[in-house]
Design an enzyme around this catalytic site. Structure first.
Site, PDB file in Angstrom:
ATOM      1  N   GLU A 258      40.060  21.996  42.537  1.00  0.00           N
ATOM      2  CA  GLU A 258      41.140  23.087  42.361  1.00  0.00           C
ATOM      3  C   GLU A 258      41.866  23.068  43.503  1.00  0.00           C
ATOM      4  O   GLU A 258      41.084  23.479  44.513  1.00  0.00           O
ATOM      5  CB  GLU A 258      40.569  24.166  41.480  1.00  0.00           C
ATOM      6  CG  GLU A 258      41.975  25.211  41.492  1.00  0.00           C
ATOM      7  CD  GLU A 258      41.712  26.364  40.684  1.00  0.00           C
ATOM      8  OE1 GLU A 258      40.427  26.537  40.021  1.00  0.00           O
ATOM      9  OE2 GLU A 258      42.082  27.570  40.863  1.00  0.00           O
TER      10      GLU A 258
ATOM     11  N   HIS B  59      46.166  29.877  42.159  1.00  0.00           N
ATOM     12  CA  HIS B  59      46.068  30.780  42.985  1.00  0.00           C
ATOM     13  C   HIS B  59      47.590  31.417  43.239  1.00  0.00           C
ATOM     14  O   HIS B  59      48.339  30.551  43.913  1.00  0.00           O
ATOM     15  CB  HIS B  59      45.405  30.713  44.157  1.00  0.00           C
ATOM     16  CG  HIS B  59      45.002  32.352  44.809  1.00  0.00           C
ATOM     17  ND1 HIS B  59      45.773  32.862  45.296  1.00  0.00           N
ATOM     18  CD2 HIS B  59      43.835  32.627  44.987  1.00  0.00           C
ATOM     19  CE1 HIS B  59      45.113  34.167  45.945  1.00  0.00           C
ATOM     20  NE2 HIS B  59      43.889  33.836  45.206  1.00  0.00           N
TER      21      HIS B  59
ATOM     22  N   ASN C 217      43.140  33.394  33.806  1.00  0.00           N
ATOM     23  CA  ASN C 217      42.009  34.444  34.202  1.00  0.00           C
ATOM     24  C   ASN C 217      42.077  35.811  34.160  1.00  0.00           C
ATOM     25  O   ASN C 217      43.285  36.268  34.026  1.00  0.00           O
ATOM     26  CB  ASN C 217      42.320  34.257  36.052  1.00  0.00           C
ATOM     27  CG  ASN C 217      41.142  34.908  36.870  1.00  0.00           C
ATOM     28  OD1 ASN C 217      40.782  36.139  36.454  1.00  0.00           O
ATOM     29  ND2 ASN C 217      40.506  34.389  37.810  1.00  0.00           N
TER      30      ASN C 217
ATOM     31  N   HIS D 166      35.777  35.240  37.347  1.00  0.00           N
ATOM     32  CA  HIS D 166      35.235  35.302  38.576  1.00  0.00           C
ATOM     33  C   HIS D 166      34.000  36.164  38.575  1.00  0.00           C
ATOM     34  O   HIS D 166      34.454  37.529  38.689  1.00  0.00           O
ATOM     35  CB  HIS D 166      36.151  35.437  39.562  1.00  0.00           C
ATOM     36  CG  HIS D 166      35.666  35.153  41.004  1.00  0.00           C
ATOM     37  ND1 HIS D 166      36.412  35.049  42.089  1.00  0.00           N
ATOM     38  CD2 HIS D 166      34.486  35.039  41.522  1.00  0.00           C
ATOM     39  CE1 HIS D 166      35.528  34.888  43.297  1.00  0.00           C
ATOM     40  NE2 HIS D 166      34.494  34.831  42.765  1.00  0.00           N
TER      41      HIS D 166
ATOM     42  N   GLU E 117      34.375  30.999  37.959  1.00  0.00           N
ATOM     43  CA  GLU E 117      34.553  30.848  39.355  1.00  0.00           C
ATOM     44  C   GLU E 117      33.244  31.618  39.992  1.00  0.00           C
ATOM     45  O   GLU E 117      33.158  32.686  39.494  1.00  0.00           O
ATOM     46  CB  GLU E 117      35.684  31.406  40.003  1.00  0.00           C
ATOM     47  CG  GLU E 117      37.028  30.771  39.324  1.00  0.00           C
ATOM     48  CD  GLU E 117      38.225  31.469  39.656  1.00  0.00           C
ATOM     49  OE1 GLU E 117      38.069  32.808  40.079  1.00  0.00           O
ATOM     50  OE2 GLU E 117      39.338  31.107  39.366  1.00  0.00           O
TER      51      GLU E 117
ATOM     52  N   ARG F 297      31.849  37.844  40.581  1.00  0.00           N
ATOM     53  CA  ARG F 297      31.555  38.015  42.134  1.00  0.00           C
ATOM     54  C   ARG F 297      30.157  38.638  42.205  1.00  0.00           C
ATOM     55  O   ARG F 297      29.706  39.426  41.427  1.00  0.00           O
ATOM     56  CB  ARG F 297      32.470  39.097  42.887  1.00  0.00           C
ATOM     57  CG  ARG F 297      33.999  38.435  42.875  1.00  0.00           C
ATOM     58  CD  ARG F 297      34.826  39.377  43.322  1.00  0.00           C
ATOM     59  NE  ARG F 297      36.241  38.798  43.845  1.00  0.00           N
ATOM     60  CZ  ARG F 297      36.332  38.134  45.067  1.00  0.00           C
ATOM     61  NH1 ARG F 297      35.309  38.410  45.944  1.00  0.00           N
ATOM     62  NH2 ARG F 297      37.474  37.648  45.205  1.00  0.00           N
TER      63      ARG F 297
ATOM     64  N   HIS G 231      41.353  40.844  35.809  1.00  0.00           N
ATOM     65  CA  HIS G 231      41.996  41.909  35.798  1.00  0.00           C
ATOM     66  C   HIS G 231      42.040  42.853  34.646  1.00  0.00           C
ATOM     67  O   HIS G 231      42.327  44.032  34.733  1.00  0.00           O
ATOM     68  CB  HIS G 231      43.369  41.893  36.683  1.00  0.00           C
ATOM     69  CG  HIS G 231      43.216  41.390  37.995  1.00  0.00           C
ATOM     70  ND1 HIS G 231      42.409  42.229  38.923  1.00  0.00           N
ATOM     71  CD2 HIS G 231      43.453  40.348  38.361  1.00  0.00           C
ATOM     72  CE1 HIS G 231      42.458  41.325  39.926  1.00  0.00           C
ATOM     73  NE2 HIS G 231      43.200  40.126  39.722  1.00  0.00           N
TER      74      HIS G 231
ATOM     75  N   ARG H  70      32.562  43.456  40.740  1.00  0.00           N
ATOM     76  CA  ARG H  70      33.402  44.569  40.810  1.00  0.00           C
ATOM     77  C   ARG H  70      34.497  44.540  39.604  1.00  0.00           C
ATOM     78  O   ARG H  70      35.036  45.506  39.276  1.00  0.00           O
ATOM     79  CB  ARG H  70      34.240  44.617  42.050  1.00  0.00           C
ATOM     80  CG  ARG H  70      35.184  43.352  42.148  1.00  0.00           C
ATOM     81  CD  ARG H  70      35.706  43.539  43.723  1.00  0.00           C
ATOM     82  NE  ARG H  70      36.810  42.601  43.911  1.00  0.00           N
ATOM     83  CZ  ARG H  70      36.947  41.890  45.205  1.00  0.00           C
ATOM     84  NH1 ARG H  70      36.054  42.224  45.943  1.00  0.00           N
ATOM     85  NH2 ARG H  70      37.980  40.963  45.278  1.00  0.00           N
TER      86      ARG H  70
ATOM     87  N   THR I 164      40.896  39.264  47.410  1.00  0.00           N
ATOM     88  CA  THR I 164      40.881  37.872  46.288  1.00  0.00           C
ATOM     89  C   THR I 164      40.620  36.888  46.908  1.00  0.00           C
ATOM     90  O   THR I 164      40.534  36.760  48.389  1.00  0.00           O
ATOM     91  CB  THR I 164      42.271  37.789  45.642  1.00  0.00           C
ATOM     92  OG1 THR I 164      42.141  36.786  44.787  1.00  0.00           O
ATOM     93  CG2 THR I 164      43.519  37.573  46.821  1.00  0.00           C
ATOM     94  N   THR I 165      40.303  35.733  46.551  1.00  0.00           N
ATOM     95  CA  THR I 165      39.958  34.585  47.292  1.00  0.00           C
ATOM     96  C   THR I 165      40.885  34.087  48.259  1.00  0.00           C
ATOM     97  O   THR I 165      42.070  34.218  47.790  1.00  0.00           O
ATOM     98  CB  THR I 165      39.523  33.263  46.300  1.00  0.00           C
ATOM     99  OG1 THR I 165      38.825  33.913  45.121  1.00  0.00           O
ATOM    100  CG2 THR I 165      38.886  32.277  46.762  1.00  0.00           C
TER     101      THR I 165
HETATM  102  N1  PXP Z   1      41.668  29.956  40.870  1.00  0.00           N
HETATM  103  C1  PXP Z   1      40.968  30.240  41.837  1.00  0.00           C
HETATM  104  C2  PXP Z   1      39.826  29.535  42.433  1.00  0.00           C
HETATM  105  C3  PXP Z   1      40.947  31.714  41.965  1.00  0.00           C
HETATM  106  O1  PXP Z   1      39.943  32.077  42.904  1.00  0.00           O
HETATM  107  C4  PXP Z   1      41.998  32.524  41.516  1.00  0.00           C
HETATM  108  C5  PXP Z   1      42.025  34.063  41.423  1.00  0.00           C
HETATM  109  O2  PXP Z   1      40.787  34.698  41.359  1.00  0.00           O
HETATM  110  C6  PXP Z   1      42.872  31.905  40.640  1.00  0.00           C
HETATM  111  C7  PXP Z   1      42.918  30.728  40.366  1.00  0.00           C
HETATM  112  C8  PXP Z   1      44.062  32.623  39.932  1.00  0.00           C
HETATM  113  O3  PXP Z   1      44.824  33.303  40.778  1.00  0.00           O
HETATM  114  P1  PXP Z   1      45.970  34.289  40.387  1.00  0.00           P
HETATM  115  O4  PXP Z   1      45.256  35.500  39.901  1.00  0.00           O
HETATM  116  O5  PXP Z   1      46.758  34.552  41.685  1.00  0.00           O
HETATM  117  O6  PXP Z   1      46.793  33.696  39.176  1.00  0.00           O
END
Ligand code: PXP
Length: 238
Positions: free
Chosen positions: A153, A193, A8, A44, A71, A46, A11, A50, A101-102
Site C-alpha cells: 500500500e 492515507h 476505514n 487498524h 492494519e 492499535r 473513527h 484506542r 495517525t500513521t
Molecule cells: N491506509 C493506511 C495504512 C492507514 O494507516 C490509514 C489511516 O488509518 C489509511 C489508509 C486511511 O487514511 P485516511 O483515514 O486518512 O483516509
C-alpha cells in the site's frame, strides 16, 4: 481492472470510545459500508486499542471475513489477534507511540526485515494475504517484494499534504512510478492515507492501483450528509 475501495471505519469506533459506549458499533458500520458498495472494511488494531478493539476484529472477521482488511504493526499483541481471527488481509504498518495517525511507510531496518520475514510466513500459513505500507520509494518496493509480500500500500500522505501544484505533480509522479515498479515486481498495488473527495481522482487515474483505502474523509462527510435527517427525525418525535 476495476478499482476497489476499502473503507476505514476506525473513527466510528473513536466516537464509541469517546463515551465508552457500545454504539456506534463498527459491526453496523461494516454492514452499511459493504452494502453501499465498498469492497473491504479496513480497521487498524492499535496496541493501545484506542478505537478498534480486539473484540471488534473478532466480530468483524466472524461476520464478514472475506471483506476484512486489518492494519496493524508487527507487535506480538496484534499479530496474535490476526492469526487467531484470520481476516482476508493484513497490512503491516509502523506504529509509533503517541502518534495521532500513521505517519508514513515502514522503515526497513535489518531488524525489522528479519521480524517481517517471520510475520509474513506465519500469516501466509493461515492463508492471510499480506500487504506492507510503504513510501513510494523504489528501494522499499524491492524489499517488500523480496520479503514475499502479496501487496504494497503506497502511502499517499505526502501527496495529500502537498502545498503547491508543483509539489502535487511531483508527488503524483512518484506514486505513478512506484505503482508501475511494484506491479513489475509482481506486487498488487494499493494506496491510501489522506485521500478525499478532491484529491482522489488523480490517484485513481494512475491505472496500476487495484484498491484505495480511505477513512477519515468518508466518515467526516457522513456526519454532514447524515446530520440533517438525524435532526429531523428527533424533531418529529417531539
Ligand atoms: N491506509 C493506511 C495504512 C492507514 O494507516 C490509514 C489511516 O488509518 C489509511 C489508509 C486511511 O487514511 P485516511 O483515514 O486518512 O483516509
Amino acid at each position: 481492472m476495476s478499482l476497489k475501495l476499502g473503507v476505514n471505519i476506525d473513527h466510528i469506533a473513536t466516537l464509541r470510545q469517546a463515551r465508552r459506549s457500545t454504539r456506534p458499533d463498527p459491526l453496523d458500520a461494516a454492514a452499511v459500508v459493504l452494502s453501499a458498495g465498498a469492497n473491504y472494511v479496513v480497521v487498524h488494531l492499535r496496541k493501545d486499542q484506542r478505537h478498534i478493539q480486539e473484540k471488534d476484529v473478532a466480530a468483524l472477521c466472524k461476520l464478514f471475513a472475506k471483506h476484512i482488511h486489518v492494519e496493524c504493526s508487527v507487535d506480538d499483541f496484534a499479530q496474535k489477534a490476526v492469526l487467531k481471527y484470520k481476516p482476508h488481509s493484513v497490512c503491516i504498518v509502523p506504529e509509533l507511540p503517541g502518534e495521532v495517525t500513521t505517519t508514513g511507510g515502514l522503515k526497513f531496518t535489518p531488524a525489522l526485515q528479519k521480524k517481517l520475514a517471520g510475520v509474513i510466513k506465519k500469516l501466509h500459513q493461515k492463508h492471510i494475504l499480506v500487504s506492507l505500507f510503504v513510501d513510494p520509494v523504489a528501494t522499499d518496493l524491492r524489499i517488500a517484494a523480496k520479503l514475499g509480500a502479496d501487496m504494497v500500500e503506497l502511502c499517499t500522505r505526502a501527496y495529500s499534504e502537498a502545498k503547491t501544484p508543483k509539489q502535487t505533480k511531483e508527488r503524483l509522479q512518484e506514486l505513478a512510478l512506484s505503482a508501475l515498479l511494484a506491479q513489475e515486481l509482481g506486487l498488487e498495488v494499493h494506496a491510501g492515507h489522506g485521500l478525499n473527495y478532491r484529491n482522489v481522482l488523480a490517484v485513481a487515474d494512475i491505472g496500476e492501483f487495484s484498491c484505495l483505502n480511505i477513512g477519515f474523509s468518508i466518515v467526516q462527510r457522513a456526519i454532514f450528509t447524515g446530520l440533517p435527517s438525524a435532526v429531523e427525525e428527533m424533531k418529529n418525535l417531539l
